[in-house]
Design an enzyme around this catalytic site. Structure first.
Site, PDB file in Angstrom:
ATOM      1  N   LYS A  40       0.820  -1.197   0.000  1.00 19.96           N
ATOM      2  CA  LYS A  40       0.000   0.000   0.000  1.00 19.96           C
ATOM      3  C   LYS A  40       0.862   1.259   0.000  1.00 19.96           C
ATOM      4  O   LYS A  40       0.411   2.329  -0.397  1.00 19.96           O
ATOM      5  CB  LYS A  40      -0.881   0.040   1.273  1.00 19.96           C
ATOM      6  N   GLY A  41       2.074   1.150   0.484  1.00 18.73           N
ATOM      7  CA  GLY A  41       2.891   2.334   0.806  1.00 18.73           C
ATOM      8  C   GLY A  41       3.082   3.349  -0.291  1.00 18.73           C
ATOM      9  O   GLY A  41       3.243   4.533  -0.018  1.00 18.73           O
ATOM     10  N   GLU A  97       7.728   1.993  -6.161  1.00 15.09           N
ATOM     11  CA  GLU A  97       7.826   1.636  -4.739  1.00 15.09           C
ATOM     12  C   GLU A  97       7.915   2.905  -3.889  1.00 15.09           C
ATOM     13  O   GLU A  97       8.344   3.950  -4.378  1.00 15.09           O
ATOM     14  CB  GLU A  97       9.112   0.818  -4.505  1.00 15.09           C
ATOM     15  N   ASP A  98       7.555   2.777  -2.624  1.00 13.54           N
ATOM     16  CA  ASP A  98       7.714   3.902  -1.704  1.00 13.54           C
ATOM     17  C   ASP A  98       9.153   4.016  -1.211  1.00 13.54           C
ATOM     18  O   ASP A  98       9.751   5.070  -1.231  1.00 13.54           O
ATOM     19  CB  ASP A  98       6.733   3.793  -0.519  1.00 13.54           C
ATOM     20  N   ASP A 101      14.584  -0.397   1.322  1.00 14.87           N
ATOM     21  CA  ASP A 101      15.269  -0.416   2.619  1.00 14.87           C
ATOM     22  C   ASP A 101      16.332  -1.526   2.569  1.00 14.87           C
ATOM     23  O   ASP A 101      17.439  -1.295   2.097  1.00 14.87           O
ATOM     24  CB  ASP A 101      14.182  -0.643   3.676  1.00 14.87           C
ATOM     25  N   LYS A 129      17.223   3.792   1.405  1.00 15.80           N
ATOM     26  CA  LYS A 129      17.993   3.838   2.651  1.00 15.80           C
ATOM     27  C   LYS A 129      19.208   2.940   2.490  1.00 15.80           C
ATOM     28  O   LYS A 129      19.197   1.790   2.922  1.00 15.80           O
ATOM     29  CB  LYS A 129      17.111   3.254   3.767  1.00 15.80           C
ATOM     30  N   PHE A 150      13.309   5.572  10.446  1.00 13.56           N
ATOM     31  CA  PHE A 150      12.019   5.007  10.054  1.00 13.56           C
ATOM     32  C   PHE A 150      11.069   6.162   9.763  1.00 13.56           C
ATOM     33  O   PHE A 150      10.702   6.925  10.651  1.00 13.56           O
ATOM     34  CB  PHE A 150      11.453   4.108  11.157  1.00 13.56           C
ATOM     35  N   ASP A 157       3.421   3.996   6.437  1.00 11.27           N
ATOM     36  CA  ASP A 157       2.738   3.822   7.713  1.00 11.27           C
ATOM     37  C   ASP A 157       3.661   3.378   8.842  1.00 11.27           C
ATOM     38  O   ASP A 157       4.775   2.933   8.616  1.00 11.27           O
ATOM     39  CB  ASP A 157       1.651   2.749   7.572  1.00 11.27           C
ATOM     40  N   ARG A 163      -0.470   7.187   7.208  1.00  9.25           N
ATOM     41  CA  ARG A 163      -0.354   7.197   5.734  1.00  9.25           C
ATOM     42  C   ARG A 163      -0.874   8.512   5.161  1.00  9.25           C
ATOM     43  O   ARG A 163      -0.477   8.932   4.090  1.00  9.25           O
ATOM     44  CB  ARG A 163      -1.154   6.040   5.123  1.00  9.25           C
TER      45      ARG A 163
HETATM   46  P1  5GP Z   1      12.711  -3.809   2.228  1.00 11.05           P
HETATM   47  O1  5GP Z   1      12.237  -5.156   1.799  1.00 11.05           O
HETATM   48  O2  5GP Z   1      13.459  -3.038   1.181  1.00 11.05           O
HETATM   49  O3  5GP Z   1      13.490  -3.892   3.525  1.00 11.05           O
HETATM   50  O4  5GP Z   1      11.449  -2.994   2.664  1.00 11.05           O
HETATM   51  C1  5GP Z   1      10.574  -2.425   1.801  1.00 11.05           C
HETATM   52  C2  5GP Z   1       9.269  -2.124   2.475  1.00 11.05           C
HETATM   53  O5  5GP Z   1       9.412  -1.982   3.876  1.00 11.05           O
HETATM   54  C3  5GP Z   1       8.743  -0.808   1.999  1.00 11.05           C
HETATM   55  O6  5GP Z   1       7.960  -0.970   0.837  1.00 11.05           O
HETATM   56  C4  5GP Z   1       7.954  -0.333   3.196  1.00 11.05           C
HETATM   57  O7  5GP Z   1       6.658  -0.853   3.153  1.00 11.05           O
HETATM   58  C5  5GP Z   1       8.684  -0.898   4.376  1.00 11.05           C
HETATM   59  N1  5GP Z   1       9.628   0.074   4.947  1.00 11.05           N
HETATM   60  C6  5GP Z   1      10.974   0.071   4.878  1.00 11.05           C
HETATM   61  N2  5GP Z   1      11.517   1.136   5.481  1.00 11.05           N
HETATM   62  C7  5GP Z   1      10.475   1.853   5.954  1.00 11.05           C
HETATM   63  C8  5GP Z   1      10.376   3.100   6.670  1.00 11.05           C
HETATM   64  O8  5GP Z   1      11.340   3.801   7.004  1.00 11.05           O
HETATM   65  N3  5GP Z   1       9.115   3.501   6.957  1.00 11.05           N
HETATM   66  C9  5GP Z   1       8.007   2.800   6.629  1.00 11.05           C
HETATM   67  N4  5GP Z   1       6.828   3.302   6.981  1.00 11.05           N
HETATM   68  N5  5GP Z   1       8.055   1.643   5.932  1.00 11.05           N
HETATM   69  C10 5GP Z   1       9.281   1.174   5.618  1.00 11.05           C
END
Ligand code: 5GP
Length: 176
Positions: A40-41, A97-98, A101, A129, A150, A157, A163
């Site tokens: 959803k992000g 993507e939002d 990470d 990040k 974060f 969210d 959100r």
């Molecule tokens: P990854 O698999 O790259 O670790 O994480 C991706 C997903 O984790 C993002 O699409 C998001 O939903 C969530 N996420 C990662 N970092 C953050 C953050 O700083 N804030 C929020 N709200 N969601 C995050």
């Protein structure tokens, strides 16, 4: 008590999103683009982004993904909660993507979508990040590189809250 501190203002985000949209519009000029919005992000970011991409042939689809529980750490496990509504074979696909990470989610999604044989497959992420990367993924269109914080708001969210904030913020625990 939690306090929200602004990290990226609405104006700064809007300016960058316009730039990204213009760049994507130039790159996909005369092409048929399928924008895949990862829910959803990224729904707020994507809504602004697609309106900044000035090309006549754009189709939009959604991919529902769950990668976190109620916490803030990636589990590395990605669950598809809503699949694409149409095939993407021979299409030019842009995955929106939002935030990237650890990179685990986007890496999983790229592998999944590659099996469906798109003509091209690229990534647009509002945030990255790099401090927490566990796997390197190509991000062709990136809004902002951010510190290891974060962030919430603008679609992102914390336990399904925040959100609807129009800017990006960080949560700080107020003393007392
Ligand atoms: P990854 O698999 O790259 O670790 O994480 C991706 C997903 O984790 C993002 O699409 C998001 O939903 C969530 N996420 C990662 N970092 C953050 C953050 O700083 N804030 C929020 N709200 N969601 C995050």
């Amino acid at each position: 008590m939690e306090q929200i501190v602004e990290y990226l203002s609405q104006a700064k985000i809007a300016e960058r999103v316009q730039e990204l949209g213009a760049q994507i519009g130039r790159d996909y000029k005369d092409r048929r683009l399928v924008v895949v919005i990862v829910l959803k992000g990224s729904f707020v970011f994507a809504a602004d982004l697609v309106r900044a991409i000035e090309i006549p042939h754009m189709r939009i689809d959604f991919l529902g993904v769950r990668s976190y529980g109620e916490g803030t750490e990636s589990t590395g496990v990605v669950q598809i909660t809503n699949d694409l509504s149409k095939p993407i074979e021979e299409e030019d696909v842009l995955l929106v993507e939002d935030i990237v990470d650890t990179g685990l989610t986007i890496s999983y999604l790229l592998d999944l979508l590659h099996t469906r044989k798109p003509r091209t497959l690229k990534v647009c992420s509002l945030l990255h990040k790099p401090a927490r990367a566990r796997i390197q993924v190509p991000i062709e269109y990136l809004g902002f590189t951010i510190e290891d914080k974060f962030v919430i708001g603008y679609g992102l969210d914390f336990a399904e809250k925040y959100r609807n904030l129009p800017f990006l913020g960080v949560l700080q625990r107020a003393e007392g």
